[in-house]
Design a protein around this motif. Structure first.
Motif, PDB file in Angstrom:
ATOM      1  N   UNK A 218      44.912  13.084   8.539  1.00  0.00           N
ATOM      2  CA  UNK A 218      46.123  12.648   7.838  1.00  0.00           C
ATOM      3  C   UNK A 218      46.663  11.366   8.451  1.00  0.00           C
ATOM      4  N   UNK A 219      46.574  11.257   9.775  1.00  0.00           N
ATOM      5  CA  UNK A 219      47.079  10.069  10.454  1.00  0.00           C
ATOM      6  C   UNK A 219      46.321   8.814  10.036  1.00  0.00           C
TER       7      UNK A 219
ATOM      8  N   UNK B 245      51.446  21.774   3.250  1.00  0.00           N
ATOM      9  CA  UNK B 245      52.889  21.990   3.244  1.00  0.00           C
ATOM     10  C   UNK B 245      53.482  21.774   4.635  1.00  0.00           C
ATOM     11  N   UNK B 246      52.684  22.015   5.669  1.00  0.00           N
ATOM     12  CA  UNK B 246      53.174  21.959   7.040  1.00  0.00           C
ATOM     13  C   UNK B 246      52.715  20.745   7.836  1.00  0.00           C
ATOM     14  N   UNK B 247      51.731  19.997   7.349  1.00  0.00           N
ATOM     15  CA  UNK B 247      51.175  18.869   8.096  1.00  0.00           C
ATOM     16  C   UNK B 247      51.423  17.565   7.351  1.00  0.00           C
TER      17      UNK B 247
ATOM     18  N   UNK C 279      46.852  16.859  -1.798  1.00  0.00           N
ATOM     19  CA  UNK C 279      47.717  15.974  -1.034  1.00  0.00           C
ATOM     20  C   UNK C 279      48.940  15.553  -1.843  1.00  0.00           C
ATOM     21  N   UNK C 280      50.010  15.255  -1.125  1.00  0.00           N
ATOM     22  CA  UNK C 280      51.184  14.617  -1.706  1.00  0.00           C
ATOM     23  C   UNK C 280      51.370  13.305  -0.948  1.00  0.00           C
ATOM     24  N   UNK C 281      51.432  12.212  -1.672  1.00  0.00           N
ATOM     25  CA  UNK C 281      51.626  10.893  -1.079  1.00  0.00           C
ATOM     26  C   UNK C 281      52.978  10.364  -1.528  1.00  0.00           C
TER      27      UNK C 281
END
Length: 145
Positions: free
Chosen positions: A97-98, A126-128, A43-45
């Motif tokens: 993710x939401x 990368x896309x979501x 993940x990227x936050x």
């Protein structure tokens, strides 16, 4: 107004599954994400604060504090964990993710001075990407005609 963003990465596993759905419905809705053992993401936050820079320091917030709060409130809890089982404050949450963006906001909001937190953006892949603005969303929607 200045917007300042801190980007951090972490790895975690999760399983998307709702106890309110049948097994067939879970696999139809969540597909491979319903895998019994879960699966992982890198993940990227992105945590964004906003405000006016202090006239004496030139900063909205010290970047060291932004990093510390982000790590204490979220990253240290979720990095290299299974989100369904290892994080007490995610118990009972379907870790989409939401939902993670909302729960991360709730944690981060406790760590920052009131009104400083502007946005939480979680890149699951990368896309979501899920973005959350907390109560500001409901306030802005309430004002729409």
């Amino acid at each position: 107004m200045v917007y300042l963003t801190r980007r951090v990465t972490f790895s975690a596993a999760h399983r998307l599954w709702s106890n309110h759905l049948t097994e067939e419905e879970n696999y139809r809705i969540y597909d491979k994400c319903a895998n019994g053992n879960g699966h992982g993401h890198n993940y990227v936050l992105e945590v964004t604060v906003c405000g006016e820079p202090n006239e004496h320091t030139g900063m909205v917030i010290n970047l060291t504090d932004l990093k510390r709060i982000t790590n204490e409130q979220v990253v240290n809890w979720v990095d290299h964990k299974h989100l369904n089982y290892d994080v007490p404050w995610l118990e009972g949450v379907i870790p989409t993710a939401e939902m993670l963006a909302i729960k991360f906001w709730e944690r981060l909001e406790r760590g920052f001075p009131e009104g400083l937190l502007y946005e939480v953006k979680l890149h699951e892949t990368e896309n979501n990407i899920a973005t959350y603005h907390g109560d500001r969303e409901s306030v802005s929607k309430a004002g729409q005609v």
